[in-house]
Enzyme design. Structure first.
Site, PDB file in Angstrom:
ATOM      1  N   SER A 170      -6.492   2.082   3.634  1.00  0.00           N
ATOM      2  CA  SER A 170      -5.792   2.212   3.002  1.00  0.00           C
ATOM      3  C   SER A 170      -6.435   0.678   2.328  1.00  0.00           C
ATOM      4  CB  SER A 170      -4.771   0.818   3.017  1.00  0.00           C
ATOM      5  OG  SER A 170      -4.007   0.753   3.613  1.00  0.00           O
ATOM      6  N   LYS A 199       2.652   6.095   4.549  1.00  0.00           N
ATOM      7  CA  LYS A 199       2.079   5.660   3.915  1.00  0.00           C
ATOM      8  C   LYS A 199       2.606   4.412   5.060  1.00  0.00           C
ATOM      9  CE  LYS A 199      -2.012   3.687   3.159  1.00  0.00           C
ATOM     10  NZ  LYS A 199      -1.739   3.023   3.918  1.00  0.00           N
ATOM     11  N   SER A 221       1.192  -1.288  -0.336  1.00  0.00           N
ATOM     12  CA  SER A 221       0.149  -0.188   0.207  1.00  0.00           C
ATOM     13  C   SER A 221       0.826   1.229  -0.300  1.00  0.00           C
ATOM     14  CB  SER A 221      -1.305   0.151   0.829  1.00  0.00           C
ATOM     15  OG  SER A 221      -2.196  -0.508   0.825  1.00  0.00           O
ATOM     16  N   LYS A 257       0.050   3.462  -2.854  1.00  0.00           N
ATOM     17  CA  LYS A 257      -0.909   4.733  -3.065  1.00  0.00           C
ATOM     18  C   LYS A 257      -0.332   6.172  -2.526  1.00  0.00           C
ATOM     19  CE  LYS A 257      -4.654   1.197  -1.349  1.00  0.00           C
ATOM     20  NZ  LYS A 257      -3.882   0.159  -1.253  1.00  0.00           N
TER      21      LYS A 257
END
Length: 398
Positions: free
Chosen positions: A144, A256, A86, A89
């Site tokens: 997420s 993140k 993730s 992202k």
């Protein structure tokens, strides 16, 4: 005005040897014959008598960067291609975030949610329910949520277009190790990034106030306007919120975290102390500890804040132009004016409170920008279509 940085020569633009680039001199704190070590294997650190050595960590790849001037203090296999989970992202956000007003309203459709892989993390969006765009980004950054990613990708013109747009953003930023095959970071054959590229994405994101706000938000209501169906999202970044045995890191900005079966745990984390902002990217710890990705990042941040004033650079990240609402950040090879990095503070708010935005800036000195070109390996695997728990106990497939 300087043009965008671009790779050139067999070493790429991160080759800082004297004469390698005609656009300007080497960084002010480094000698003219300074050479980037980021293409080398293993731990890269230049010992100095008054600088402690970086801690031993089990991650396959990592990098510590001082965002004041882009100086990389130490790294291990910075260009090793690995699945990002993730943390990819962040590239999705850099690509799509500038395109829609945060107050715009979108009603989620069945078509928006089509194609979500079994086992993907979800924010909990409901079909036929209207959400503000800001709600969708809370779903992306805090949970997420692949449902939020798919919805925003649909708004952007579709899944395949968004993947192509992300690849173009990576190219524009100089992220040469990144190959995008799934916009949400789900395990997909051929999808890789690197600690270097993820550091580029984290640095670029912190030049954008909306990115910085969402990346630092601990909790948010979904939808944020409340209502009978509203519920609270909590950021899964344990180093930010403090959960499941992890103490929150003093001064952490966010950015993140991620986990998939093949990627293991991954994390991009930025923290600010005493006027200095550091960025640590860490990929796939091997120790097996339930919170290894967070504790190893903590160790690297602690080391970085101690070492940064005196450490010699092993490489340099390119300076980023601040994000405009009309497009993505641009890498600049040489620049003399400061670069503002945004940070949205929410730490003082009570749990469940709707976050307010307090923007502040750090001034970053101009530096010689570098874009690394590294050989890209191909990673192939079978997709995992069931939820699996990470060693840290997270059921997070992207």
């Amino acid at each position: 005005m300087p043009g965008p940085a671009a790779a050139d020569g067999p070493h790429g633009i991160d080759d800082l040897r004297a004469g390698a680039h005609a656009a300007g001199p080497a960084g002010p704190s480094e000698p003219a014959d300074f050479e980037s070590r980021l293409d080398r294997r293993g731990v890269q650190f230049l010992p100095r008598p008054d600088v402690p050595e970086p801690p031993e960590v089990s991650a396959l790849s990592w990098m510590v960067t001082d965002l004041a001037d882009g100086k990389v203090l130490a790294a291990k296999d910075a260009h090793r291609p690995l699945p990002p989970a993730s943390t990819l992202k962040t590239l999705f956000a850099l690509t799509v975030l500038p395109k829609f007003s945060q107050g715009a309203v979108h009603t989620v459709s069945l078509e928006d949610l089509a194609g979500i892989e079994s086992g993907s993390s979800l924010a909990g969006l409901k079909e036929d329910m209207p959400y503000q765009v800001a709600d969708l980004w809370h779903g992306v950054f805090l949970s997420s949520g692949s449902d939020a990613v798919h919805t925003l990708a649909s708004m952007n013109g579709g899944w395949r277009k968004t993947i192509d747009d992300m690849q173009e953003t990576a190219r524009r930023l100089g992220a040469r190790d990144t190959r995008v095959e799934s916009a949400d970071g789900f395990d997909t054959p051929g999808q890789v990034s690197s600690a270097y590229d993820l550091s580029l994405f984290g640095q670029a994101g912190l030049t954008d106030r909306d990115f910085a706000h969402f990346a630092s938000t601990k909790r948010a209501e979904l939808p944020q306007d409340g209502g009978p169906d509203a519920f609270t999202l909590q950021n899964t970044n344990r180093l930010l919120v403090g959960s499941r045995g992890v103490r929150p890191y003093d001064g952490l900005i966010g950015v993140k975290n991620g986990y998939t079966t093949h990627a293991g745990n991954t994390l991009i984390a930025a923290a600010r102390r005493d006027g200095r902002t550091l960025l640590v990217t860490l990929m796939n710890p091997q120790s097996g500890g339930r919170n290894a990705v967070y504790e190893e990042t903590r160790d690297l941040l602690d080391w970085g804040f101690e070492a940064a004033p005196r450490a010699a650079a092993v490489g340099v990240l390119p300076t980023m132009e601040p994000v405009e609402r009309t497009g993505e950040p641009q890498p600049v090879a040489h620049r003399s004016r400061p670069v503002p990095l945004h940070k949205a503070g929410v730490a003082a708010q009570p749990d469940g409170a709707r976050p307010t935005r307090n923007w502040w800036f750090l001034s970053a000195a101009g530096a010689v920008g570098i874009i690394a070109v590294a050989g890209l390996g191909t990673v192939l695997w079978r997709r995992r279509r069931t939820v699996r728990a990470s060693p840290s106990g997270e059921s997070e497939s992207a």
